[in-house]
Scaffold this motif. Structure first.
Motif, PDB file in Angstrom:
ATOM      1  N   THR A   1       0.657  -1.110  -0.105  1.00 42.40           N
ATOM      2  CA  THR A   1       0.126  -0.045  -0.050  1.00 42.40           C
ATOM      3  C   THR A   1       0.686   1.328  -0.088  1.00 42.40           C
ATOM      4  O   THR A   1       0.749   2.099  -0.642  1.00 42.40           O
ATOM      5  CB  THR A   1      -0.989  -0.239   1.250  1.00 42.40           C
TER       6      THR A   1
ATOM      7  N   VAL B   1      -5.171  -2.529  -4.355  1.00 42.90           N
ATOM      8  CA  VAL B   1      -6.504  -3.248  -3.883  1.00 42.90           C
ATOM      9  C   VAL B   1      -5.846  -4.509  -3.520  1.00 42.90           C
ATOM     10  O   VAL B   1      -5.443  -5.464  -4.363  1.00 42.90           O
ATOM     11  CB  VAL B   1      -7.505  -3.139  -4.688  1.00 42.90           C
TER      12      VAL B   1
ATOM     13  N   GLY C   1      -9.474  -1.496  -0.229  1.00 40.08           N
ATOM     14  CA  GLY C   1      -8.480  -0.329  -0.739  1.00 40.08           C
ATOM     15  C   GLY C   1      -9.452   0.561  -1.211  1.00 40.08           C
ATOM     16  O   GLY C   1     -10.557   0.799  -0.766  1.00 40.08           O
ATOM     17  N   PRO C   2      -8.833   1.594  -2.095  1.00 45.12           N
ATOM     18  CA  PRO C   2      -9.684   2.811  -2.483  1.00 45.12           C
ATOM     19  C   PRO C   2     -10.795   2.472  -3.033  1.00 45.12           C
ATOM     20  O   PRO C   2     -11.096   1.512  -3.931  1.00 45.12           O
ATOM     21  CB  PRO C   2      -8.807   3.383  -3.314  1.00 45.12           C
ATOM     22  N   ALA C   3     -11.921   2.847  -2.622  1.00 42.60           N
ATOM     23  CA  ALA C   3     -13.203   2.561  -3.047  1.00 42.60           C
ATOM     24  C   ALA C   3     -13.382   2.954  -4.587  1.00 42.60           C
ATOM     25  O   ALA C   3     -14.074   1.963  -5.280  1.00 42.60           O
ATOM     26  CB  ALA C   3     -14.235   3.588  -2.116  1.00 42.60           C
ATOM     27  N   GLU C   4     -12.921   4.109  -5.041  1.00 38.81           N
ATOM     28  CA  GLU C   4     -13.192   4.409  -6.393  1.00 38.81           C
ATOM     29  C   GLU C   4     -12.409   3.461  -7.408  1.00 38.81           C
ATOM     30  O   GLU C   4     -12.517   3.026  -8.387  1.00 38.81           O
ATOM     31  CB  GLU C   4     -12.624   5.670  -6.807  1.00 38.81           C
TER      32      GLU C   4
ATOM     33  N   ARG D   1     -16.578  -6.422   0.428  1.00 39.09           N
ATOM     34  CA  ARG D   1     -15.833  -5.370   0.546  1.00 39.09           C
ATOM     35  C   ARG D   1     -15.451  -4.842   1.867  1.00 39.09           C
ATOM     36  O   ARG D   1     -16.446  -4.984   2.784  1.00 39.09           O
ATOM     37  CB  ARG D   1     -16.189  -4.068  -0.270  1.00 39.09           C
TER      38      ARG D   1
ATOM     39  N   GLU E   1     -11.192   0.665   3.124  1.00 38.72           N
ATOM     40  CA  GLU E   1     -10.151   1.202   2.385  1.00 38.72           C
ATOM     41  C   GLU E   1      -8.774   0.729   2.720  1.00 38.72           C
ATOM     42  O   GLU E   1      -7.674   1.136   2.079  1.00 38.72           O
ATOM     43  CB  GLU E   1     -10.371   2.856   2.217  1.00 38.72           C
ATOM     44  N   ASP E   2      -8.595   0.151   3.814  1.00 37.57           N
ATOM     45  CA  ASP E   2      -7.234  -0.359   4.286  1.00 37.57           C
ATOM     46  C   ASP E   2      -6.948  -1.855   3.897  1.00 37.57           C
ATOM     47  O   ASP E   2      -7.464  -2.777   4.049  1.00 37.57           O
ATOM     48  CB  ASP E   2      -7.320  -0.206   5.912  1.00 37.57           C
TER      49      ASP E   2
END
Length: 289
Positions: free
Chosen positions: A101, A112, A134-137, A155, A158-159
């Motif tokens: 990360t 991700v 990971g990053p939602a987007e 899901r 984001e971590d």
């Protein structure tokens, strides 16, 4: 979407086939070139860098060392390839997920963690359960790729390391289930009840769940070759679970027993067999003396 896959073992090949079948453009690289060949709709490439590009780059490698060797030491994050997202689908340590990360952040490439539950036949069918963090987007953008490989994407925020913790916890439970079946079979057999008959009962009543049915069926038939998931890989995952637990101050006494039994199985020569062969440890012990 334009997808590259690095790591074409049994799982990687099944995932690549699912992606191609869904209409994605798929490039594949494997350290042994023949591993990336012979999959309809999948184009083998000569270097990992050629696969680490496009709308999504997937890594499906055996362990921490392999992933670090290819991605970090191999300089993929410093090269010209800039995938829109790197989906790390290998079962690796929580510590490596944290490191990846950080270095992806410095490189400006979204990372991700997306390890999976399912054996090679499930990957081939595109029915994996994918654990993503990971990053939602980035996860949103990769949804068509994830959907082509999995029945559902679970899901966990984001971590990225959360997905790896969930995967290791789940694999610990799988190994514990196999150990429980092995010990229970040894008990039933010691009193004249064949293990296959005992397992037929529990797999169709109190433990009528996929893990018990799949691994129980293999134990009942002593069917450990060819492996769907190797025993040595199970040992690796239990070791990683113990490492993650120690780092968080979480005692896992059952996992410690599983580690020792897996070491015994490997010492007996069962490391290359299916994880279900762990059941033979209890059977062998029950015949001693």
């Amino acid at each position: 979407m334009d997808v590259g896959i690095i790591g074409m073992g049994k799982m990687g090949r099944g995932m690549a086939a699912s992606l191609a079948r869904a209409g994605h453009t798929v490039r594949a690289w494997n350290r042994s070139p023949e591993g990336a060949q012979g999959i309809p709709g999948v184009t083998p490439v000569a270097t990992a860098a050629e696969a680490f590009a496009g709308d999504a780059a997937i890594t499906m490698l055996a362990d921490d060392a392999a992933l670090e060797a290819v991605v970090v030491e191999g300089g993929l994050l410093d090269g010209g390839g800039r995938p829109s997202v790197h989906l790390g689908m290998s079962t690796v340590s929580v510590a490596l997920a944290e490191r990846l990360t950080a270095i992806h952040g410095r490189a400006g490439i979204p990372y991700v963690s997306a390890p999976v539950f399912g054996r090679p036949d499930v990957a081939e069918a595109g029915k994996l359960n994918i654990v993503a963090a990971g990053p939602a987007e980035a996860i949103d953008g990769a949804a068509p790729v994830l959907d082509a490989m999995g029945a559902k994407t679970w899901r966990y925020g984001e971590d990225a390391k959360r997905a790896n913790a969930v995967k290791l916890a789940g694999n610990f439970m799988i190994v514990a289930a196999i150990e429980a079946m092995g010990e229970a079979c040894a008990l039933s057999e010691s009193h004249g009840v064949p293990g296959a008959e005992f397992l037929d009962l529990v797999m169709n009543t109190i433990f009528a769940a996929p893990i018990y049915k799949n691994y129980g069926g293999a134990i009942a038939a002593s069917r450990y070759d060819p492996p769907g998931f190797g025993l040595s890989l199970g040992a690796k995952d239990v070791r990683l679970a113990l490492q993650a637990a120690e780092g968080a101050g979480v005692p896992m006494p059952v996992a410690s027993v599983l580690r020792d039994n897996l070491i015994e199985a490997i010492a007996h020569g069962d490391g290359a067999k299916d994880l279900a062969a762990l059941a033979e440890v209890s059977r062998r012990r029950s015949r001693r003396g």
